[in-house]
Structure formats: structure tokens, C-alpha cells
Design a protein around this motif. Structure first.
Motif, PDB file in Angstrom:
ATOM      1  N   THR A   2     172.414  -7.762 114.277  1.00  0.00           N
ATOM      2  CA  THR A   2     172.927  -8.095 112.947  1.00  0.00           C
ATOM      3  C   THR A   2     174.068  -9.096 113.053  1.00  0.00           C
ATOM      4  N   VAL A   3     174.924  -8.921 114.065  1.00  0.00           N
ATOM      5  CA  VAL A   3     176.032  -9.868 114.269  1.00  0.00           C
ATOM      6  C   VAL A   3     175.486 -11.264 114.545  1.00  0.00           C
ATOM      7  N   GLY A   4     174.483 -11.348 115.422  1.00  0.00           N
ATOM      8  CA  GLY A   4     173.876 -12.646 115.709  1.00  0.00           C
ATOM      9  C   GLY A   4     173.263 -13.275 114.478  1.00  0.00           C
ATOM     10  N   TRP A   5     172.660 -12.473 113.627  1.00  0.00           N
ATOM     11  CA  TRP A   5     172.072 -12.950 112.364  1.00  0.00           C
ATOM     12  C   TRP A   5     173.142 -13.591 111.492  1.00  0.00           C
ATOM     13  N   ILE A   6     174.299 -12.944 111.369  1.00  0.00           N
ATOM     14  CA  ILE A   6     175.386 -13.475 110.546  1.00  0.00           C
ATOM     15  C   ILE A   6     175.946 -14.753 111.152  1.00  0.00           C
ATOM     16  N   LEU A   7     176.123 -14.784 112.478  1.00  0.00           N
ATOM     17  CA  LEU A   7     176.670 -15.985 113.130  1.00  0.00           C
ATOM     18  C   LEU A   7     175.731 -17.177 112.944  1.00  0.00           C
ATOM     19  N   ASP A   8     174.428 -16.946 113.044  1.00  0.00           N
ATOM     20  CA  ASP A   8     173.459 -18.029 112.808  1.00  0.00           C
ATOM     21  C   ASP A   8     173.551 -18.528 111.367  1.00  0.00           C
ATOM     22  N   ALA A   9     173.686 -17.597 110.425  1.00  0.00           N
ATOM     23  CA  ALA A   9     173.782 -17.983 109.014  1.00  0.00           C
ATOM     24  C   ALA A   9     175.053 -18.782 108.751  1.00  0.00           C
ATOM     25  N   ILE A  10     176.153 -18.427 109.408  1.00  0.00           N
ATOM     26  CA  ILE A  10     177.407 -19.177 109.261  1.00  0.00           C
ATOM     27  C   ILE A  10     177.237 -20.600 109.762  1.00  0.00           C
TER      28      ILE A  10
END
Length: 741
Positions: free
Chosen positions: A449-457
Motif C-alpha cells: 500500500t505504501v508503494g502504491w501511494i508513493l507511485d501515485a505521488i
């Protein structure tokens, strides 16, 4: 309307069966409406609509499971009535003439399980908008397509909703009269039939029914976010002031303001919920308390300091001070948002802009959820000297923990700050705060989930890259461990987590691009899960264990619903891997180049190679280990691009921000277990480098940040991508000589 006793006569569905069904549904991406199309003319399953295997195929298609347990399938089959009690189901129901006339309206499996009952039941349980569910059930039961339902048809729909409510733990004895009153009122013109407009309007105005259908985030200012709740202590209804009686979920409670009511009182004129934004720009910065009714048996009035009797006082949602009803207007009206003011985005910091004024080039309009009911976008003007917190919650992480965390943050903060990642992903939240310069992000979920948010940022191209903190809800939580947020959330008070955020420091974390080039594009392999490494990349023994675990979880998701079960399964797989040694002689299958320098693996007998960005793997193992101190204190900026010398590697330490990766060799699953338990300090240090190329000559198991796949022969290029701003918690205070890592 049939009763639960009538349902029991047909077949029981145990609590275990229901929980198992829910777990399958959490992993499924299908919805009932799409699966039904396959059983109608032109669908690939149309030939099974009356066959013995039709019901089983429906479940497998809907739940996306190939080996669905036969006992669960049989229990579900027996649970549904042979035919719904339509008036026209009489002696003709088994004749060919009956099926010829009614097939276009009713789908019946084998001995007579009606697909309408099954579909209505499942549509209540699955995620989706209440309005869509109401329209779906209407069209499902409108047998002749004339646009109206008669009373028996409406009763059948409610029966299926009652079935779902019963197994969701509701007190259905109180819910039944509420729904019966609704059915009497839903026929607005007393015509004896219900139109689609009457059905949707009546359903959307019935709060218990909306909660059962899965009421989502409030769209209107002052709209409660209801849920059914089980009260373990005496609790009063804020409408009728009577006690909430019963052994199961006795009433409705608002996630935001904790307003509590009986199910039968929910449709009455209750006090509206708090405002989440102000109506105009003129109200920006005008702070004021938002008072809600509260049970205050042990509280004292902030104004007169006298004890407040039950339901005799009110509490401010933002600063949490309490006052007597008569003291509310006597004290100060200004609110400072209390101890959590640095994190809260109060309503007087948010106001609507007309739609035409918004510039929405970066995001599609359909992704914007921060919109008022009249179609205006919400804009933020933050309170000076604060750092508003945007919370992104993955409700599917950590079993049911994600859902509880979501509710808790909706209560502690403005619900406009809290985003359910199941509803549109991270883009709506990032769009909402796109113009802010001083804010933080808290990700509640696992490392994926953290990686998902970082990619979206990265893709959002924000004005500034916000620092990201983690509330670990996953299984491994390696990144959260490195950032000192712990190995897993255990239900502690979230206000303490918010206080820790104020003491945390911002650190840059390296992120790495991965490019996998197959030797033969025609070779069939699993899709590569990620293109970016945040934590680690590995080939061999640990990836083999992870791949087997992933395959087992895909087939039987209901067996992997807790951290304890997952870790036990990992242990069993690691034990079998130790015996089978499926990745022995790995050095014969690959080559590793670090900045053009090929590592000599000829005399080494590894079963795994790990590429590390952070000092944690496998749920807490430090494969690189602690480094010896260099008395001369060398400056990392003067180090060469690649280090392979053993003596230098002994003194090389890991750093999230040094733009370097660590390469470690693993002898096997036994060594991994020894490192995890502390019996061995580290793996075999091979290199420290800023660029890696790996070539393989056969299919091998691989994983990126815990997501495994089987990869045919290929070349892998790993290069530095960028750095993300992460929040590292302050070191924990050690209270004794012995403590866990």
C-alpha cells in the motif's frame, strides 16, 4: 415476508460458512451484475443455466475461485429456497411450459435454486453504491419489465436483505418492523405497485436499509456516516433517550460524531452530523465549536466544572471539551481543535469553489470525490502553523483492522481528510491536497500500500512532495519497521500515533527502477508485479517460498486471514523448502554485474540472492547485519561506485538515502531462519553498488517488495529512480534490559 424460521427450514448457513464466504468476496473483483450476463443469451455459461453444475459455476465465476470447497457450495445451495414464493409458482412450476414462459425472468439452477434470491443476497454483501444496488434489485425482480414491482416481489427482496443482516450480526427483530414500515410507505401513490422511482426514493430515505446496502462516505454536509454497532455497556438512544437493548448489534452509531440511535429511530428527525466544510469563502478562518449530544456520565462541564448527567451535555467534535446543555451558549464559542490541532483540517479551512473555476488537468473528473452535493469542488485554506494530515487507509489490510482504523480516524479528524483506498484509490485524496505546501500523509496498510501511494505521488506532480508516515497493517511491514513505526498495529490508541508524528523527522528514501527484458518474448511467465523497488528484490529460495505462499492464498483466501496464520504457513513452506532445496546451485543459473563489475560466484553455493534498499526483509530480518565502526570515519561521498572488497564491506553500513543497494547471498531457508531468530548475525555480503544488471539462463522465482512471480530467462536492470520523503519515528524508549526488536 418470510421469517428466519422459514429460512432455517430450507437450510442453515453456519457462521463459519458466512465468514468463509465474506473472505472469498474480499479477494474477488467481480460483481453479481456482470456474472449474471454470462448466464443469459450470448453468455459463455448460458448452457449451464439449468444444469446440475450451474450453481457451482456461478459461485466460482463470482468468487473467482477454481477449487471452491464443495461443502461450502452445498451449504449455500441448501440455504436458498427452492423457489421464491411468487404467486405464479404453483403446480406448473416443473413443467416445460413454465420454463418456456418464465426463463427470461427467472434463472433456476438444477433442482430449483432461484438465481434472483442468490443474486439479491450477494449484491447486499458486495461493495458498491446503495443507489446502484437498489436499481439492480428492482430490475432483477421486475419479472415482466413493465417498470413496477408488486408487494410479493418487494417482500422477497427484503427477505434476502434480512438474511444478510442476520449473518452480519444485526438485531433483526428490531430491523424487521423498520423495513415493514418502509414497505408500507414506499408506495407513495397507494397504487399497490412500486415504480423504480418510488423504490429508489424510499430506499435512499431509509437509513437502516442504506447501512445494510453499504452506505459510503457522506456526500452532504451534516450527513451522518452510520454503521451498526454492538454496545457492550448500557447506551442510550439520542432520539428517544431509551436504552439500546439486545445481545447483538443493537443500534446505529455515526463514525464521525458518535451520535447513537435505535434502528427504529434512525429515520426520525435526528440532529444532523457536524459540518465538514463551510459554505462560503467568507467563513474561512472563523473557528467555532461543533457540538454533538454525548453520554457524559464521568465528565465535568468545561464552563461550570460540575458533573454532567447522562444525555445532559454536549461535546465539541474538534477539541473534545464537554458542557451542559445550558452552558453551551455561556462559554467561549471559539475552538482551537484541542491537542490534535496540528493534524486536523477543521471545516473553517475548507470551502467550495464552483466547478468551472477548477483546473483539473492532472486528474479525470470521475476520480474527484471531494465534491459537494451541488457539484462544487472543495478547496483548502489551511490553518497557519499546522500540518494537516491526509490519511489513506487500505481497509483490506490486516484482516478487519483496516476498517476499524478508518472509522477511528473519521472520528479523530475531519472525515474529509480520511480516504478509503477501496473507493477510487489514492488519486482523490492527492487531488484534494494538490496545492498545499505544509501537510503530511499517513498510509495505513502494508508495504504494498505504501508503494502504491508513493507511485501515485510521483504521477500526481504535486507542488511539493509530502512526507509519508506508515501505520503498519500488513504481514511483513519491513518498511514500517525501518522507519520505527513497528511491525504491526495492535489496536493501540491512535492519538498516540498522531503525537508520535509530531516528533518524527523527515528522511529521504531511495527508490529504484526495475526493467525486466525476457530473452525470448514468447516465453510464458507471470507478469512482473512492480517497476519500482522500495524495499528489496530477490531471486531464489525466499522468492520460491513467497511464490508458493502467494499461489496457496490465491486458491484459498479464507485460510489466510490473520498474521499468525500467515506466519505459520510461511514457516511450514520454509521447512519444506529446506528439505527440497529447489534453488540449489543458483550460481550456475545467473550472473550479477555491479556497475559493470561481474561478481565472482563460482566458489559460492547460494540458493538465493537479495538486493536490499532497507535493513529489513522477511518481516524483520536484517540480512546485511550491523557493520564494524571505522575509526577513521570515512566520508560516504568519497566511496567508489561499487564495493566488493570484503574488508571494506565489513565496515559498510546501510543507509536509506545513500543511493546504493546492498547485495547479499543466502545459503538457504535454514540460514534465513537463523538470521530471523538472531542465531546468525547476517548473510554473505557480496557488494554495495549504485547500479545492478542480472542475467539468468532459466526460469527462476523472483520477488519485489514481497510480491513474487516466476520469471523465464531474462536480463534485469536496476537503476536509481528518485527519493521519497518519509517520516521516521523517534527512537522508542527502552523500559528494561530486555525488549523486542
Amino acid at each position: 415476508m418470510t421469517t428466519m424460521a422459514d429460512d432455517a427450514a430450507v437450510g442453515e448457513l453456519s457462521a463459519v460458512d458466512f465468514i468463509q464466504l465474506q473472505q472469498y468476496m474480499e479477494y474477488s473483483t467481480m460483481n453479481v451484475k456482470d456474472v449474471l450476463k454470462e448466464f443469459h443469451a450470448g453468455g459463455k455459461l448460458v448452457q449451464y443455466r439449468l444444469g446440475d453444475t450451474g450453481f457451482s459455476l456461478f459461485l466460482k465465476s463470482y468468487l473467482e475461485v477454481e477449487d471452491l470447497p464443495s461443502d461450502l457450495c452445498q451449504h449455500l445451495y441448501r440455504y436458498f429456497p427452492m423457489f421464491p414464493p411468487f404467486p405464479w409458482f404453483n403446480l406448473q412450476r416443473h413443467t416445460g411450459e413454465f420454463f418456456h414462459k418464465t426463463w427470461r425472468f427467472v434463472c433456476v439452477f438444477s433442482d430449483g435454486v432461484c438465481l434472483k434470491a442468490v443474486s439479491c443476497y450477494f449484491s447486499v454483501l458486495e461493495e458498491g453504491k446503495p443507489r446502484d444496488k437498489l436499481e439492480f434489485t428492482f430490475k432483477l425482480y421486475d419479472k415482466d419489465g413493465n417498470g413496477v414491482l408488486d408487494k410479493p416481489e418487494v417482500d422477497i427482496i427484503i427477505t434476502q436483505m434480512m438474511r444478510a443482516a442476520d449473518y452480519l450480526g444485526w438485531d433483526v427483530t428490531e430491523l424487521r418492523p423498520v423495513l415493514e414500515d418502509t414497505m408500507r410507505a414506499i408506495d407513495a401513490d397507494n397504487s399497490g405497485t412500486v415504480t423504480l422511482q418510488e423504490w429508489v426514493l424510499g430506499g435512499m430515505n431509509n437509513i437502516p436499509l442504506l447501512v445494510l446496502l453499504g452506505l459510503k462516505m457522506a456526500e452532504k454536509n451534516g450527513q451522518h456516516i452510520w454503521r451498526m454497532k454492538n454496545f457492550n455497556r448500557p447506551t442510550h438512544c439520542c432520539v428517544c433517550e431509551g436504552m439500546l437493548m439486545g445481545l447483538r448489534k443493537q443500534g446505529l452509531c455515526c463514525n464521525v460524531c458518535k451520535y447513537t440511535v435505535h434502528s427504529r429511530c434512525a429515520n426520525k428527525n435526528s440532529v444532523p452530523c457536524i459540518r465538514t466544510y463551510v459554505r462560503s469563502k467568507a467563513e474561512i478562518g472563523v473557528s467555532a465549536h461543533d457540538w454533538v449530544r454525548t453520554e457524559s456520565d464521568s465528565c465535568r462541564c468545561e464552563h461550570c466544572h460540575k458533573k454532567i448527567k447522562t444525555l445532559g451535555g454536549k461535546r465539541c467534535v474538534w477539541c473534545h471539551v464537554t458542557r451542559h446543555d445550558e452552558c453551551v451558549s455561556l462559554g467561549s464559542s471559539e475552538c482551537d481543535c484541542g491537542p490534535l490541532k496540528d493534524h486536523i483540517l477543521p471545516p473553517w479551512a475548507i470551502y467550495p469553489l464552483v466547478k468551472e473555476e477548477e483546473d483539473s488537468e492532472s486528474f479525470e473528473e470521475g476520480e474527484l470525490t471531494n465534491m459537494t452535493a451541488d457539484g462544487n469542488f472543495l478547496h483548502i485554506t489551511p490553518v497557519p502553523q499546522t500540518h494537516p494530515l491526509m490519511v489513506f487507509v487500505n481497509p483490506k489490510s490486516g484482516g478487519k483492522q483496516g476498517e476499524r482504523v478508518l472509522r477511528k480516524f473519521q472520528y479523530l479528524l475531519n472525515p474529509r481528510q480520511v480516504f478509503n483506498l477501496s473507493n477510487g484509490g489514492p488519486n482523490p485524496g492527492l487531488y484534494f491536497c494538490r496545492n498545499l505546501r505544509r501537510y503530511r500523509i499517513l498510509v495505513c496498510g502494508g508495504d504494498g500500500t505504501v508503494g502504491w501511494i508513493l507511485d501515485a505521488i510521483d504521477r500526481a506532480e504535486l507542488v511539493m512532495s509530502p512526507p509519508v508516515a506508515v501505520l503498519p497493517l500488513g504481514t511483513g511491514n519491513d518498511l514500517a519497521r525501518c522507519l520505527r513505526w513497528g511491525g504491526g498495529y495492535e489496536g493501540s490508541d491512535l492519538t498516540e500515533t498522531l503525537r508520535e508524528l509530531e516528533r518524527a523527522v523527515v528522511v529521504p528514501m531511495d527508490r529504484w527502477s526495475v526493467r525486466v527484458v525476457p530473452d525470448n518474448p514468447q516465453d510464458e511467465g507471470d507478469p512482473v508485479p512492480y517497476e519500482i523497488i522500495n524495499n528489496y528484490f530477490s531471486i531464489g529460495v525466499d522468492a520460491s517460498i513467497a511464490h508458493r505462499f502467494h499461489t496457496m492464498r490465491e486458491k484459498n483466501p479464507q485460510k489466510f486471514n490473520s498474521r499468525a496464520k500467515n506466519k505459520l504457513c510461511y514457516f511450514e513452506l520454509a521447512t519444506s523448502e529446506t528439505i527440497s532445496a529447489s534453488c540449489k546451485k543458483l550460481n550456475d543459473c545467473l550472473t550479477v554485474e555491479c556497475c559493470g563489475v561481474q561478481l565472482d560466484l563460482s566458489n559460492l553455493h547460494f540458493q538465493g540472492i537479495a538486493i536490499l534498499n532497507i535493513p529489513s526483509m522477511h518481516g524483520g530480518s536484517n540480512l546485511w547485519g550491523e557493520s564494524k565502526k571505522d575509526s577513521e570515519g570515512k566520508d560516504d561521498r568519497n566511496l567508489p561506485e561499487v564495493i566488493t572488497d570484503r574488508d571494506m564491506l565489513k565496515m559498510s553500513s546501510q543507509d536509506l538515502s545513500d543511493k546504493r543497494l546492498e547485495v547479499v547471498g543466502l545459503e538457504g531457508a535454514m540460514e534465513m531462519g537463523q538470521i530471523y531468530t538472531g542465531l546468525k548475525s547476517k548473510g554473505h555480503r557480496l557488494a554495495q553498488t549504485s547500479q545492478i544488471t542480472i542475467r539468468t539462463n532459466k526460469a527462476l522465482p523472483m520477488q519485489i517488495d514481497g510480491e513474487p512471480w516466476m520469471q523465464p530467462a531474462c536480463t534485469i536492470h536496476i537503476t536509481h529512480k528518485n527519493q521519497a520523503n518519509m517520516m521516521m519515528a523517534a527512537p522508542a524508549k527502552v523500559s528494561g534490559f530486555f525488549h523486542l526488536k
